[in-house]
Write an enzyme that holds these catalytic residues in place. Structure first.
Site, PDB file in Angstrom:
ATOM      1  N   LEU A 108      -7.206   4.099   9.410  1.00  0.00           N
ATOM      2  CA  LEU A 108      -7.345   2.783   8.542  1.00  0.00           C
ATOM      3  C   LEU A 108      -6.215   1.954   8.988  1.00  0.00           C
ATOM      4  O   LEU A 108      -5.208   2.364   9.642  1.00  0.00           O
ATOM      5  CB  LEU A 108      -7.620   2.880   7.240  1.00  0.00           C
ATOM      6  N   ALA A 109      -6.082   0.703   8.665  1.00  0.00           N
ATOM      7  CA  ALA A 109      -5.018  -0.104   8.872  1.00  0.00           C
ATOM      8  C   ALA A 109      -3.808   0.629   8.329  1.00  0.00           C
ATOM      9  O   ALA A 109      -2.773   0.494   8.930  1.00  0.00           O
ATOM     10  CB  ALA A 109      -5.182  -1.525   8.516  1.00  0.00           C
ATOM     11  N   GLU A 110      -3.593   1.038   7.127  1.00  0.00           N
ATOM     12  CA  GLU A 110      -2.744   1.670   6.590  1.00  0.00           C
ATOM     13  C   GLU A 110      -3.034   2.911   5.827  1.00  0.00           C
ATOM     14  O   GLU A 110      -4.092   2.823   5.252  1.00  0.00           O
ATOM     15  CB  GLU A 110      -1.997   0.563   5.673  1.00  0.00           C
ATOM     16  N   THR A 111      -2.191   3.824   5.924  1.00  0.00           N
ATOM     17  CA  THR A 111      -2.196   5.094   4.960  1.00  0.00           C
ATOM     18  C   THR A 111      -0.930   5.011   4.218  1.00  0.00           C
ATOM     19  O   THR A 111       0.252   4.828   4.890  1.00  0.00           O
ATOM     20  CB  THR A 111      -2.289   6.498   5.489  1.00  0.00           C
ATOM     21  N   CYS A 158       3.871  -3.160   3.786  1.00  0.00           N
ATOM     22  CA  CYS A 158       2.625  -3.392   3.858  1.00  0.00           C
ATOM     23  C   CYS A 158       2.023  -3.910   2.317  1.00  0.00           C
ATOM     24  O   CYS A 158       2.228  -2.930   1.542  1.00  0.00           O
ATOM     25  CB  CYS A 158       1.906  -2.332   4.005  1.00  0.00           C
TER      26      CYS A 158
END
Length: 272
Positions: free
Chosen positions: A48-51, A78
């Site tokens: 995903l874009a961020e964890t 983020c």
């Protein structure tokens, strides 16, 4: 063979009022930090874009420590995964109205309940970009660029005259893939179908994110710029990605306050 270690994981669509909109983030509360190599590998596996990884904070400054990883790097800030983290924690602690996060490079961040229906307000640092000629970036972004600005945190702000131009962009991502830079295209929202005051899109190919669906940290840059240009301290923004998302923006001194909703889509365990 030893039993697999189970790590809780929740996937959340941030800045969304329904599944498959906004920006998905994985939120993983931990009892203690894993080594950085493992954290990065988990983020790559999640893809995903961020964890967002959380550990209870041992100081009096915050409730949790918070770090964010894209599939390829750890980032300094983020926004959408911070909003998602607040959503997960506040959903589990209905008696709480806010959560505070201590980060390594962005200071103390806060997520607060905002009414009903999974609405929240989040405070992030305000990043004021300054005018800077960036002809190579303007050429790679395409379109008729009206203005370019830069913030030393790695944010390139590229301003266009109309939301239609922003929506039509097809940037040369290969030419923009050097370094951890977020490229933010923006324009007034006049006549845009979103009904927003400001429209944007964001690209971070150097961080493994060709186009980010809805980017909280981009609005840390957009909010100081547009409040000055619009002559007021708040406005409605829309990030015009394929998934799309609405963000309420307000400048509050050296911080920006972003408003949005979240939707939980997956709850389970990561087997390590």
């Amino acid at each position: 063979m030893s039993a697999a270690r189970r790590l809780p994981i929740t996937q959340v669509d941030a800045f969304a009022d329904r599944p498959f909109a906004g920006n998905p983030a994985a939120v993983m509360p931990l009892e203690e930090w894993l080594d950085d190599k493992t954290l990065q590998a988990i983020a790559a596996e999640n893809n995903l874009a961020e964890t967002a990884f959380l550990v209870p904070d041992e100081s009096d400054e915050a409730d949790y420590e918070l770090r964010w990883f894209t599939p390829t790097i750890e980032v300094a800030l983020c926004g959408h995964a911070t909003l998602a983290s607040g959503h997960v924690l506040l959903s589990a602690a209905q008696w709480r109205n806010e959560m505070r996060f201590r980060t390594r490079k962005a200071g103390i961040l806060q997520v607060t309940r905002d009414g009903e229906d999974e609405g929240y307000r989040m405070k992030l640092p305000a990043y004021r970009a300054g005018a800077k000629p960036m002809p190579d970036i303007a050429r790679a972004m395409g379109g008729d660029v009206a203005e370019t600005l830069w913030h030393e945190g790695g944010y390139a702000l590229i301003v266009y005259r109309s939301a239609e131009e922003v929506r039509a962009l097809t940037p040369d991502l290969a030419a923009l893939s050097d370094g951890d830079i977020l490229y933010i295209a923006t324009a007034p929202g006049i006549d845009d179908p979103s009904g927003a005051d400001v429209v944007s899109r964001a690209f971070a190919p150097g961080a493994g994110i060709p186009e980010d669906p809805v980017t909280g940290s981009a609005h840390s840059v957009l909010t100081p710029y547009w409040t000055t240009r619009l002559g007021r301290d708040a406005f409605a923004a829309y990030q015009a990605s394929a998934r799309g998302g609405h963000v309420g923006c307000r400048l509050d001194g050296d911080m920006v306050e972003l408003a949005g909703t979240c939707v939980t889509t997956v709850v389970g365990d990561f087997l390590l």
